[in-house]
Scaffold this motif. Sequence first.
Motif: not given
Lengths: 177, 419
Positions: B216-230, B238-245
């Motif tokens: 993933i380009p770092v530009s996207k990581a710094l733009d609007d990416a987030f680490l979702a737990y909910a 579980p099928e959506q990445g539990y506990p973190l995606r």
Amino acid sequence: MRSMLLLLCSAGVIAAQSQPYGFGQPATAADTAQKDLTVFPNGKGLPSGKGTADQGAAIYKEKCAECHNEKGEGRPGQYPALVGGIGSLTSAKPLKTVGSFWPYATTVWDYIRRAMPFDHPRSLSADEVYAVTAFVLHLNGLVERTQELNEKTLPAVKMPNRDGFVPDRRPDIKSKR
Amino acid sequence: MLWQVPEALRWVAPACYIVQIVTEELTPPRRRFLALGASLAGAVVACRKAPVPSESGAHMRAYGERSPHEKTVRVVRELTKSLGTGSSRTPLGELHGIITPSALHFERHHSGVPAIDPAAHRLLVDGLVERPLTFSLDDLKRFPSASRICFIECGGNSIGEPGANLPDVQKSHGLLSCSEWTGVPLSIVLKEAGLKPEATWMIAEGADAGRMSRSIPVSKALDDAFLAYAQNGEALRPEQGYPLRLLLPGWEGNTNVKWLHRLQLVDQPAMSAKETANYTDLMPDGKAQQFTFVMEARSVITRPSGGQKLAGPGFHEITGLAWSGYGKIARVEVSTDAGQTWADAELQAPVLSKAAVRFRYPWRWDGKEAVIACRCTDETGYLQPTRDEFIAVRGLNSGYHYNGIKPWRVNADGTVTNA
């Protein structure tokens, strides 16, 4: 003693400043080693090791053929083929395989190490991955039976579709109202 | 849950209920004990008297389920004989609004759904950073949080559609879902580790059996990416990445790496299998477009759609979804005459950037065969192409990222089929 304490305190302050919240634990070399799978096209990330297609043939027979078939031809509708399709990419029925489509040998190595055999991923040693990768590439006519693949020679294997990729050029479709 | 009344004893529920209200003041262990006593007492009473069915409805339950009358499900399709290498599709034709119920969010896995103990799960952030760090879930939840409604669409949604015209919207578009996701902005976490200036790419890796990874380009990581737990207010499924995606708003589903356990900051892409062998767009000249991350604007009518049946002539609302990985949907148009004329549909608020938008269009069906379709324009001015316009440029072999207009034929008997 007092100056020691002061020193420790100011070190703490500096750490807190550079690390805005101070959450998380410093990662150790072991933390990285435990998850260190990424291999890059230039060979960065490859562990030292070696293997030939001749050595890989036995590993393939025992650990891969059940799904991908004796000569890597796959099982239609069940398991992907690992050979064939070279020259088919502009036809009406392109066959994308390691041989015809994958641009880097390092990707094959990386994928086999991390994900195969499908039901026991990461059970092969580095030497076994070099050997079985050599065998899969040999099935595609890309390396000789006795040619040694190691961390130096693997990145140098030229894949047929090495120049087959272009960057995203969208929006490439101009629709009319 | 000792104070819950077993199904067989439901007719004595009111008695227990009273006991429960009275005991509400007591400490929980004592309350449970009393409630248990009450239901046992009820059981004894039950043996003596003929049961009189209660009319007071079912009891509360600790975790809700839908009505037994509702049967809508995902359709599961394996792509190889090894289970967990296929997808399950969202039944878009039977859903309302813009939020996909978590239980119906589409799935696409490459080596099954791992069982992860959240207490043992760690996210490693390493590579070209000042301070390599590991984070527990608790660590990540201490950071400032953010919620965002956004769609996720598989890059391979509609593979086969350009050539074959799939018969219903679940098959043709069901690898699209939309949820409210909550987590921590990735920029905050990366700041914690301190990006080195050479860090231009980030390898995101999941803890699934195949350790699926994407660059993933770092530009996207710094733009609007987030680490979702909910997702939709509760922990990820579980099928959506539990506990973190990883959540990359507007980007193809596969880059939203599930079961995320490592972010490796580097200065080049890894050229991993899923960004070379898969998710690249093979063009007619034999070259494949690569790193085609953003899902271009797209819309589809979900009702009436293939497999459904109109009850008869008269009023029918035409409704569906539109979405764009480039931002907000600006306009959706509907045609009921096979694309000869188009009229604006109403966009249901909220119209959110990189989220599904619900549109509605009132229609009086005259009972004659009709071809209905929709097309959307996003805030960048991009207009969704027709199938022919798409094929003219990308051919029939590109597979991924198809976003052509999807017409449906309403037949004189009210049945709806692909057109």
